[in-house]
Design a protein around this motif. Sequence first.
Motif, PDB file in Angstrom:
ATOM      1  N   VAL A  96      80.682 -50.117 -70.714  1.00 30.56           N
ATOM      2  CA  VAL A  96      80.868 -49.235 -68.985  1.00 30.56           C
ATOM      3  C   VAL A  96      80.002 -49.019 -69.027  1.00 30.56           C
ATOM      4  CG1 VAL A  96      80.483 -46.166 -69.265  1.00 30.56           C
ATOM      5  CG2 VAL A  96      81.565 -46.622 -71.929  1.00 30.56           C
ATOM      6  N   ASP A  97      80.447 -48.778 -67.329  1.00 27.77           N
ATOM      7  CA  ASP A  97      79.428 -49.692 -66.486  1.00 27.77           C
ATOM      8  C   ASP A  97      78.375 -48.335 -65.905  1.00 27.77           C
ATOM      9  OD1 ASP A  97      77.501 -50.677 -64.452  1.00 27.77           O
ATOM     10  OD2 ASP A  97      79.060 -52.178 -64.145  1.00 27.77           O
ATOM     11  N   THR A  98      78.447 -47.572 -66.119  1.00 29.77           N
ATOM     12  CA  THR A  98      77.751 -46.569 -65.224  1.00 29.77           C
ATOM     13  C   THR A  98      77.067 -46.290 -63.977  1.00 29.77           C
ATOM     14  OG1 THR A  98      75.650 -45.462 -66.349  1.00 29.77           O
ATOM     15  CG2 THR A  98      77.865 -45.033 -67.453  1.00 29.77           C
ATOM     16  N   ASP A  99      77.024 -47.934 -64.098  1.00 27.46           N
ATOM     17  CA  ASP A  99      75.488 -48.322 -62.713  1.00 27.46           C
ATOM     18  C   ASP A  99      76.493 -48.926 -61.428  1.00 27.46           C
ATOM     19  OD1 ASP A  99      73.612 -46.380 -63.862  1.00 27.46           O
ATOM     20  OD2 ASP A  99      72.816 -48.306 -65.008  1.00 27.46           O
ATOM     21  N   ALA A 100      77.956 -48.637 -61.664  1.00 23.06           N
ATOM     22  CA  ALA A 100      78.632 -50.160 -60.970  1.00 23.06           C
ATOM     23  C   ALA A 100      78.811 -49.159 -59.792  1.00 23.06           C
ATOM     24  CB  ALA A 100      79.968 -50.125 -61.747  1.00 23.06           C
ATOM     25  N   LYS A 122      76.987 -46.746 -58.008  1.00 20.86           N
ATOM     26  CA  LYS A 122      75.293 -47.156 -57.575  1.00 20.86           C
ATOM     27  C   LYS A 122      74.994 -48.437 -56.992  1.00 20.86           C
ATOM     28  CE  LYS A 122      72.630 -43.947 -59.664  1.00 20.86           C
ATOM     29  NZ  LYS A 122      72.024 -44.111 -61.216  1.00 20.86           N
ATOM     30  N   ARG A 123      75.692 -49.351 -57.978  1.00 21.06           N
ATOM     31  CA  ARG A 123      75.013 -50.686 -57.839  1.00 21.06           C
ATOM     32  C   ARG A 123      75.458 -51.429 -56.614  1.00 21.06           C
ATOM     33  NH1 ARG A 123      75.814 -52.792 -62.415  1.00 21.06           N
ATOM     34  NH2 ARG A 123      78.187 -53.811 -62.255  1.00 21.06           N
TER      35      ARG A 123
END
Lengths: 641, 169
Positions: free
Chosen positions: A446-450, A452-453
């Motif tokens: 789960v790439d929660t920061d995707a 935002k990144r």
Amino acid sequence: MTWRIRAIALYRAGDRKERREINFDLSRLQIITGVSARGKSSVLDIVSYCLLSGGCSIPKGTIRERVSDVGMVCENAVEKLAIVRALPMEGELSSGAVHLERGPNVWFPETPDPRWNLDTAKEALGDFTGIEAVPLLENSQSPAEPSAVNIRHCAPFLFQPQDVIASRNMTFPWLDDPFFRRHVLDALDYFLGLVTMQTMVLRAELRQLLAEQRRAQQAAEEARRLRAYGFERGLSLRNDALVLELVQEGSDPTSLEDILVALKSATAATPDSVATAGNQVPFDRIQGEEARLRATLRREELRLAELSRYMDGARQRGATAQRQLDRIRLHELFPDYGDTMQCPLCLSGTLSAKEIEAQFTFASEALSAVADRPHRVESRVENEREKVVERVTDLRARLNTVQDQLMKLLPLQRPALLTEEAIRKRLLQGRISEYIRAMSRVEPVVDTDAAKREARIKELTAQISETAIERQRQMLQERLTDIIAEVVKKLDVEFKDDPVRLDLKKLIIEVKVRGQRWVPLSEIGSAANWLSYHLAVAIGLHRLFRQQESSVPPVLLIDQPSQVWFPSDRGPREGVIAEDKDLEAVRRVYRLLHDCATKDGFPQIIVVDHADLSEPWFRESIREDWHDEEHALVPPSWLAD
Amino acid sequence: MNDVNGPNFDTGLDLFAHTNPAFVSAVVYWTCKGYSENAAKKAAVLSLAIPWCLVSVALVAPDRLRDALPETSARRLSNLMAEHPDWKISIADAVRLWVPSFWAGLRYGIAKGTLNLTSGRIALQQRLDSPATPTGLAVQKKSITLGKVFANEGSDAAIALALGVEVGR
């Protein structure tokens, strides 16, 4: 936070206590005028040497012989920095020892104490100048670790030496070294504010974000690939585990999750260890007994076969002999006929009945001996055979018993098989563990920061990418071109109305001749043009530095700007050649320099030249006049010895 | 000089027993006896030609051949030979090998008075007792049967034709 030159100094060789100082104002035009061979150009060399150049361009001769050290005091709004370097000894290219002193009231030391080496002195001078150690420069020896910007990378912009100011091929000094030129070009981005320490931080952040993004993409790709090929592999492992009874038999798995559950239970199973499997005691003993019985039985059977063969042979021989004997005994059926038998043809008594009968008797007795076998021997053989038969029967029974025991022990206590099976189970468990570890990467990360990144990468890319920097460089280029155009108007050049620019990526001067195309200075004639454009560009670049609040010191040292109009042996001196066009050109140049240094806020321009004009503003700008015999860079008194 | 091969180290006991004149003479006697029994029924010559006696010895003497001979005289000689083609091939050599023993046996039978030569054929003279041993009985039975089979052929030419031999050459 940048500085200007407060003074330069020369230490007399020998006692080093006598010092020649030339003081400068921190702003305005300052001229050192004088005739040839008085050391005017060496002023630029001394300043360059004090800016920690790698070599020493101070000419050999009087100065190198009479001077031991040279120094410079730089001053900014807060404090001063004194730099004193010893001149190279005979046979040396440079001196690595530096005296540095920094403080509000610092001045040249009475006796220099060079305790700094060149690199630390550069760091100190860079810090004094306000140059951050931005790791921006390509490092051929260690490409992964760029070199930092230092004071030497802005030095070319401070000087217009005699051989450069009127050069058609060179814009700034020392750029003929391609490695140094590359560094200066890279450092220019920093000095112009295109790349700052903050930019480097942001670049590092962008690099890290891109690496994270790449890792996330790789993980997603790997998960997709594993999911695509993992089911078949997992099913194969599960079937192997089923065969080795590491998992319970059940319905066939239909999903990867089912397989993983089954295989995890397989790794949890604990098969017998090899030692346990080999620790099955009675099997070896029984197996040995069985082998021994089998060998004994074999021997007895061979013996029995031999005895049987003997008996059969004896019987056969007896039967044959009996048959032969029967044939012989047929003569008993014939009637007796005297001693002599007659020939059937001639009836003569040629046959001896006695002789024939004797033969029959002999043969009968001989065959009877064979046919009537010695029963004693046969009975002994038969007895022995019966005993052997008994032993064989007994051995067979025992062997059957032992083999039954072995057959019962075999499935439960077969050491070799158990050992092999334990090893196979362990190996399979290892493979399954490896598979499960690989499959753990299948579980979606789960790439929660995707998001935002992604946004940050986009923002940083727009801010510090090469494209963004190029865009900003282009803007500065246009602004510099405008600044140069204003300066050029005040000079006497051939293409006064045509735009002039300094290509910030090549550091060459170009003129858009007749508004058609950009022409490099090398394709334009007249030394007056070359000199004028050099001056315009140097002044324009410093103005741009000021606008960009650059750390490049606002100092410009110019050597002989009048050279193209007056050779050094015929300097323009008022009253000697009046109202001359060339003199007017020189006057125009100096007027520009004076105006730039005073009216336009360009703080410090130091010129060394033969020119000696009579205008009041020129006379006010003269800091040193070395036209007479009493004055020079090196005091005449030092030359007495 | 005695031309009968007696038992000695050169001929061997087995060979003597196998080819002894009493045996040969007995075979000839029982063959002639069987022949004469059937020849009488057909009113033919009662004595048997010498070559067929020689053939009879060659067939009756070996145990394997004797066992293969018919138990009754109902079989025709031609059928018998057709059933055993190997006999046709080997009988000439066998007969040749048996010639010395045959003559010895013939002389022995004549000397004992059981056989006689009449018009170049072998005829029965004194009676020969029946044997008591299994081998003797088997030899007697098969020899008589073979003699009857010869008689059933009706003539020497028919026998010669059945045997595939030419006599007199």
